[in-house]
Enzyme design. Structure first.
Site, PDB file in Angstrom:
ATOM      1  CD  GLU A   1      10.411   4.594  -9.685  1.00 48.27           C
ATOM      2  OE1 GLU A   1       9.252   3.859  -8.826  1.00 48.27           O
ATOM      3  OE2 GLU A   1      11.308   2.899 -11.016  1.00 48.27           O
TER       4      GLU A   1
ATOM      5  CD  GLU B   1       4.939   1.822  -7.613  1.00 51.42           C
ATOM      6  OE1 GLU B   1       5.857   2.047  -8.995  1.00 51.42           O
ATOM      7  OE2 GLU B   1       5.358   0.992  -7.333  1.00 51.42           O
TER       8      GLU B   1
ATOM      9  CG  HIS C   1      13.712   3.915  -6.357  1.00 52.39           C
ATOM     10  ND1 HIS C   1      13.967   3.257  -6.187  1.00 52.39           N
ATOM     11  CD2 HIS C   1      12.153   4.282  -7.511  1.00 52.39           C
ATOM     12  CE1 HIS C   1      12.698   2.094  -6.672  1.00 52.39           C
ATOM     13  NE2 HIS C   1      11.911   2.894  -7.333  1.00 52.39           N
TER      14      HIS C   1
ATOM     15  CG  HIS D   1       7.419   4.374  -6.002  1.00 48.69           C
ATOM     16  ND1 HIS D   1       9.030   3.812  -5.577  1.00 48.69           N
ATOM     17  CD2 HIS D   1       7.204   5.067  -4.808  1.00 48.69           C
ATOM     18  CE1 HIS D   1       9.152   4.150  -4.229  1.00 48.69           C
ATOM     19  NE2 HIS D   1       8.607   4.604  -4.108  1.00 48.69           N
TER      20      HIS D   1
END
Length: 338
Positions: A165, A302, A128, A220
């Site tokens: 995040e 993640e 992101h 992430h």
């Protein structure tokens, strides 16, 4: 700090006993010396060593957003950029996809130090972007991921207390870069908060491909329901559709993912996900453009679930983020040494 040159004793006032001709001569010399000094100042740099040079004027006020390094090429001063990073976003004008495309200019490439992994190239993909929320129309446009079309990018998730995040991924990425560079790895970023949004998932894949990376890791943190805890590593499945062909990278990506998962659990003490991967901490997917379009070994990790209070306590801890970076680094290093 201003430069202070050699100090000289001040000149003494003329004595009354000096003859008139000498006084006239001195009076004549003063204007000449003053004129010479003014010419010297006009043609010298601040320290008097080099001729002064006027900086060339910028050819245009560009809005191009493809700044490739931490020293922003958009004209933002280092101090201003630090303030913007503290706010966890960076203002920028919305442009079309080409204006925001840095596929041939990955962020963060720096000369590698000597070390056991010198010559290896790793691309770190911080998931992101802190500014994505300002550019909804840009990140929502559809891009080709081989198997179908998906949105360019998303804003990512956040903890219930607002820790995003995007901020988390950049922090871990910086820590990971430092650890890898100490071992001689050349590290490149897909983005370093140096562009207003993106890059899109297809561009993130292209950056790793064009760098001929030995490994790419996308960082992430998940946004699942409370009670869902732990990390998991996502690996590419076999895809041969359209512009996507993962045939050559499935096996090495699986090895990369397994090594990272093993080191991550041993260094951080976090358990594998209790909601994905059946307790293995591993997951295989064919719906992610960043994996489908990669031609080099690549995985996602993640690191935890931002929406669970216990995982949140870890993800927001600086000490734990350092452990997370260490675990990922050790996994990558093990893969590169094979």
């Amino acid at each position: 700090m201003s430069y202070v040159g050699p100090e000289f004793d001040p000149s003494q006032p003329p004595r009354r006993s000096v003859r008139r001709p000498l006084t006239v001569a001195v009076a004549a010399l003063v204007p000449t010396c003053l004129a010479g000094y003014l010419v010297y100042q006009a043609t010298s740099g601040p320290d008097g060593n080099e001729p002064a040079r006027s900086l060339p004027a910028s050819s245009s006020a560009s809005t191009d957003q493809d700044a490739p390094s931490a020293s922003s090429s958009s004209g933002t001063s280092p101090s201003d950029k630090a303030k913007e990073k503290d706010k966890n976003d960076k203002d920028g004008k919305s442009g079309d996809s080409d204006d925001n495309d840095s596929a041939t200019k990955p962020s963060g490439g720096r000369p590698a130090a000597n070390g056991p992994l010198k010559g290896k190239v790793v691309v770190i993909d911080p998931g992101h972007n802190p500014g994505n929320f300002r550019h909804a129309s840009d990140i929502n446009r559809q891009v080709d991921i081989g198997t179908n079309r998906k949105e360019c990018d998303t804003t990512g998730t956040s903890t219930n207390h607002g820790y995003t995040e995007a901020k988390f991924t950049l922090d871990v990425a910086h820590r990971l870069r430092s650890l890898l560079e100490k071992q001689g790895v050349t590290v490149k970023f897909t983005q370093d908060g140096d562009r207003p949004w993106g890059p899109c998932v297809d561009e993130r894949a292209r950056i790793g491909n064009k760098a001929h990376a030995d490994a790419v890791v996308s960082i992430h943190a998940d946004g699942s329901g409370a009670g869902n805890r732990g990390y998991h590593v996502i690996m590419p499945g076999k895809v041969r559709s359209g512009s996507a062909d993962t045939s050559a990278i499935v096996a090495p990506s699986k090895e990369l993912g397994e090594r990272i998962a093993g080191k991550f659990v041993s260094v951080t003490g976090s358990a594998p996900s209790n909601y994905i991967g059946g307790g293995t901490g591993l997951d295989t997917r064919t719906d992610l453009g960043g994996l489908n379009l990669s031609t080099v070994p690549k995985v996602f990790i993640e690191c935890g679930n931002m929406r669970d209070a216990k995982d949140e306590a870890l993800l927001t801890s600086s000490a734990w983020r350092q452990k997370a970076a260490q675990g990922i680094s050790e996994g990558i290093a093990g893969f590169l040494r094979k």
